[in-house]
Design a protein around this motif. Structure first.
Motif, PDB file in Angstrom:
ATOM      1  N   ALA A 195       0.833  -1.207   0.000  1.00 42.68           N
ATOM      2  CA  ALA A 195       0.000   0.000   0.000  1.00 42.68           C
ATOM      3  C   ALA A 195       0.866   1.254   0.000  1.00 42.68           C
ATOM      4  CB  ALA A 195      -0.934  -0.010   1.210  1.00 42.68           C
ATOM      5  N   THR A 196       1.962   1.229   0.744  1.00 41.89           N
ATOM      6  CA  THR A 196       2.874   2.372   0.784  1.00 41.89           C
ATOM      7  C   THR A 196       3.540   2.597  -0.570  1.00 41.89           C
ATOM      8  OG1 THR A 196       3.328   2.019   3.146  1.00 41.89           O
ATOM      9  CG2 THR A 196       4.929   3.332   1.901  1.00 41.89           C
ATOM     10  N   LEU A 197       3.938   1.505  -1.244  1.00 40.57           N
ATOM     11  CA  LEU A 197       4.536   1.623  -2.576  1.00 40.57           C
ATOM     12  C   LEU A 197       3.552   2.266  -3.561  1.00 40.57           C
ATOM     13  CD1 LEU A 197       6.414  -1.790  -3.050  1.00 40.57           C
ATOM     14  CD2 LEU A 197       7.430   0.474  -2.809  1.00 40.57           C
ATOM     15  N   LEU A 198       2.304   1.818  -3.513  1.00 42.31           N
ATOM     16  CA  LEU A 198       1.293   2.367  -4.407  1.00 42.31           C
ATOM     17  C   LEU A 198       1.100   3.854  -4.165  1.00 42.31           C
ATOM     18  CD1 LEU A 198      -1.410  -0.464  -4.234  1.00 42.31           C
ATOM     19  CD2 LEU A 198       0.172  -0.025  -6.107  1.00 42.31           C
ATOM     20  N   GLU A 199       1.044   4.215  -2.896  1.00 38.71           N
ATOM     21  CA  GLU A 199       0.782   5.610  -2.538  1.00 38.71           C
ATOM     22  C   GLU A 199       1.975   6.509  -2.853  1.00 38.71           C
ATOM     23  OE1 GLU A 199      -1.153   7.912   1.263  1.00 38.71           O
ATOM     24  OE2 GLU A 199       0.302   6.342   1.680  1.00 38.71           O
ATOM     25  N   GLU A 200       3.177   6.104  -2.439  1.00 39.03           N
ATOM     26  CA  GLU A 200       4.347   6.957  -2.596  1.00 39.03           C
ATOM     27  C   GLU A 200       4.745   7.131  -4.064  1.00 39.03           C
ATOM     28  OE1 GLU A 200       7.412   5.309  -0.165  1.00 39.03           O
ATOM     29  OE2 GLU A 200       6.633   6.229   1.674  1.00 39.03           O
ATOM     30  N   ASN A 201       4.519   6.093  -4.874  1.00 42.08           N
ATOM     31  CA  ASN A 201       4.909   6.157  -6.281  1.00 42.08           C
ATOM     32  C   ASN A 201       3.749   6.550  -7.195  1.00 42.08           C
ATOM     33  OD1 ASN A 201       7.848   4.993  -6.441  1.00 42.08           O
ATOM     34  ND2 ASN A 201       6.750   3.663  -5.024  1.00 42.08           N
ATOM     35  N   GLN A 202       2.570   6.778  -6.590  1.00 43.63           N
ATOM     36  CA  GLN A 202       1.378   7.178  -7.341  1.00 43.63           C
ATOM     37  C   GLN A 202       1.119   6.227  -8.513  1.00 43.63           C
ATOM     38  OE1 GLN A 202       1.888  11.330  -8.353  1.00 43.63           O
ATOM     39  NE2 GLN A 202       1.550  11.996  -6.259  1.00 43.63           N
ATOM     40  N   ILE A 203       1.125   4.930  -8.192  1.00 50.46           N
ATOM     41  CA  ILE A 203       0.860   3.900  -9.184  1.00 50.46           C
ATOM     42  C   ILE A 203      -0.340   3.074  -8.749  1.00 50.46           C
ATOM     43  CG2 ILE A 203       3.216   3.754 -10.061  1.00 50.46           C
ATOM     44  CD1 ILE A 203       3.743   1.481  -8.154  1.00 50.46           C
ATOM     45  N   LYS A 204      -0.863   2.267  -9.660  1.00 50.65           N
ATOM     46  CA  LYS A 204      -2.074   1.499  -9.380  1.00 50.65           C
ATOM     47  C   LYS A 204      -1.815   0.007  -9.219  1.00 50.65           C
ATOM     48  CE  LYS A 204      -5.077   4.734 -11.855  1.00 50.65           C
ATOM     49  NZ  LYS A 204      -6.072   4.888 -12.943  1.00 50.65           N
ATOM     50  N   ARG A 205      -0.581  -0.421  -9.487  1.00 46.85           N
ATOM     51  CA  ARG A 205      -0.289  -1.847  -9.420  1.00 46.85           C
ATOM     52  C   ARG A 205       1.210  -2.058  -9.190  1.00 46.85           C
ATOM     53  NH1 ARG A 205      -1.087   0.447 -13.748  1.00 46.85           N
ATOM     54  NH2 ARG A 205      -3.331   0.152 -13.711  1.00 46.85           N
ATOM     55  N   VAL A 206       1.551  -3.195  -8.589  1.00 42.49           N
ATOM     56  CA  VAL A 206       2.946  -3.548  -8.335  1.00 42.49           C
ATOM     57  C   VAL A 206       3.193  -4.977  -8.821  1.00 42.49           C
ATOM     58  CG1 VAL A 206       4.728  -3.930  -6.589  1.00 42.49           C
ATOM     59  CG2 VAL A 206       3.117  -2.057  -6.304  1.00 42.49           C
ATOM     60  N   PRO A 207       4.075  -5.166  -9.818  1.00 43.34           N
ATOM     61  CA  PRO A 207       4.450  -6.522 -10.220  1.00 43.34           C
ATOM     62  C   PRO A 207       5.219  -7.216  -9.095  1.00 43.34           C
ATOM     63  CG  PRO A 207       4.966  -4.929 -11.944  1.00 43.34           C
ATOM     64  CD  PRO A 207       4.635  -4.145 -10.711  1.00 43.34           C
ATOM     65  N   ILE A 208       4.967  -8.489  -8.916  1.00 47.09           N
ATOM     66  CA  ILE A 208       5.633  -9.277  -7.879  1.00 47.09           C
ATOM     67  C   ILE A 208       6.648 -10.190  -8.554  1.00 47.09           C
ATOM     68  CG2 ILE A 208       5.312 -10.839  -5.936  1.00 47.09           C
ATOM     69  CD1 ILE A 208       3.957  -8.067  -5.643  1.00 47.09           C
ATOM     70  N   VAL A 209       7.900 -10.101  -8.141  1.00 48.29           N
ATOM     71  CA  VAL A 209       8.971 -10.893  -8.750  1.00 48.29           C
ATOM     72  C   VAL A 209       9.647 -11.752  -7.688  1.00 48.29           C
ATOM     73  CG1 VAL A 209       9.368  -9.183 -10.566  1.00 48.29           C
ATOM     74  CG2 VAL A 209      10.665  -9.028  -8.448  1.00 48.29           C
ATOM     75  N   ASN A 210      10.140 -12.927  -8.120  1.00 47.99           N
ATOM     76  CA  ASN A 210      10.840 -13.815  -7.201  1.00 47.99           C
ATOM     77  C   ASN A 210      12.309 -13.436  -7.100  1.00 47.99           C
ATOM     78  OD1 ASN A 210      12.034 -14.786  -9.546  1.00 47.99           O
ATOM     79  ND2 ASN A 210      10.785 -16.645  -9.624  1.00 47.99           N
ATOM     80  N   GLN A 211      13.096 -14.251  -6.394  1.00 51.61           N
ATOM     81  CA  GLN A 211      14.504 -13.922  -6.172  1.00 51.61           C
ATOM     82  C   GLN A 211      15.303 -13.922  -7.466  1.00 51.61           C
ATOM     83  OE1 GLN A 211      15.808 -16.738  -3.205  1.00 51.61           O
ATOM     84  NE2 GLN A 211      15.056 -15.477  -1.508  1.00 51.61           N
TER      85      GLN A 211
END
Length: 228
Positions: A111-127
């Protein structure tokens, strides 16, 4: 909860050679608002969103520039906007600096990433940097909507008072030295002083969240100048 608990997986993706027209058709057909661009190893290269397709020559929506705005904008920005509105391949219009997160990222960090970067989605990546999922604002809403209510158990009045005061003591904004609480038959009365309306609301919310509370009566006042 973590990102892996709410993320959409597998993710609809395209490669860098996909055309803008193909991506537009894909967004419409799958009813999505963005699509990650990945390489042959499923590592994320960028992302294309509806926002990247707003100013397009095909729709006649290129950015208009008056002569004086052209002078102020500069050739580099004009060229960048031309690419955005005329490029054929998504490789030329995609956002390359993509904010990502790991599967075990807590939702409050998402939620913080979405808010601080003003984006609507975050891709999830593995190691290994491979795309394994996608968390959007809608997925966070789904987590809220599907949350199971806590078991409602009526607590004794003394326990309600203790739990409320213990909770407020953990909050840096709650000036408990200016606060008193009385509880009778599940009815909570708040007495004392609160420096702001926001603090009054927060104290009420804390009280209402305790099982067994019937209602909350707010008698809090603004502190006089001599109260510290």
């Amino acid at each position: 909860m973590q990102a892996r608990d709410v993320m959409v997986s597998p993710v609809i993706t395209v490669d860098a050679n996909a055309t803008v027209r193909e991506v537009a058709q894909l967004l419409l057909a799958r009813r999505i608002s963005a699509v990650p661009v990945v390489d042959a190893d499923n590592k994320i290269l960028g992302i294309v969103t509806e926002g990247d397709l707003i100013h397009r020559a095909e729709a006649g929506t290129e950015r208009p520039y008056s002569w004086w705005l052209r002078l102020l904008t500069g050739d580099a920005q004009l060229a960048t906007d031309y690419v955005k509105s005329h490029a054929v391949k998504v490789n030329d219009i995609m956002t390359r600096d993509v904010v990502t997160a790991a599967p075990d990222t807590p939702l409050h960090d998402i939620a913080t990433l979405l808010e601080e970067n003003q984006i609507k989605r975050v891709p999830i990546v593995n190691q290994q940097g491979q795309l394994v999922g996608l968390v959007s604002r809608a997925n966070l809403l789904q987590a809220i909507a599907s949350a199971r209510p806590t078991l409602e158990i009526s607590l004794p009045d003394s326990t309600i008072r203790r739990k409320l005061l213990d909770e407020l003591k953990t909050q840096p904004w709650a000036h408990t030295f200016n606060l008193n609480v009385t509880v009778q038959s599940g009815i909570v009365d708040l007495w004392g002083f609160a420096p702001s309306a926001a603090e009054r609301v927060a104290i009420r919310v804390a009280a209402e969240a305790i099982p067994g509370v019937v209602t909350v009566n707010d008698h809090l006042l603004e502190p006089p100048a001599f109260v510290y």
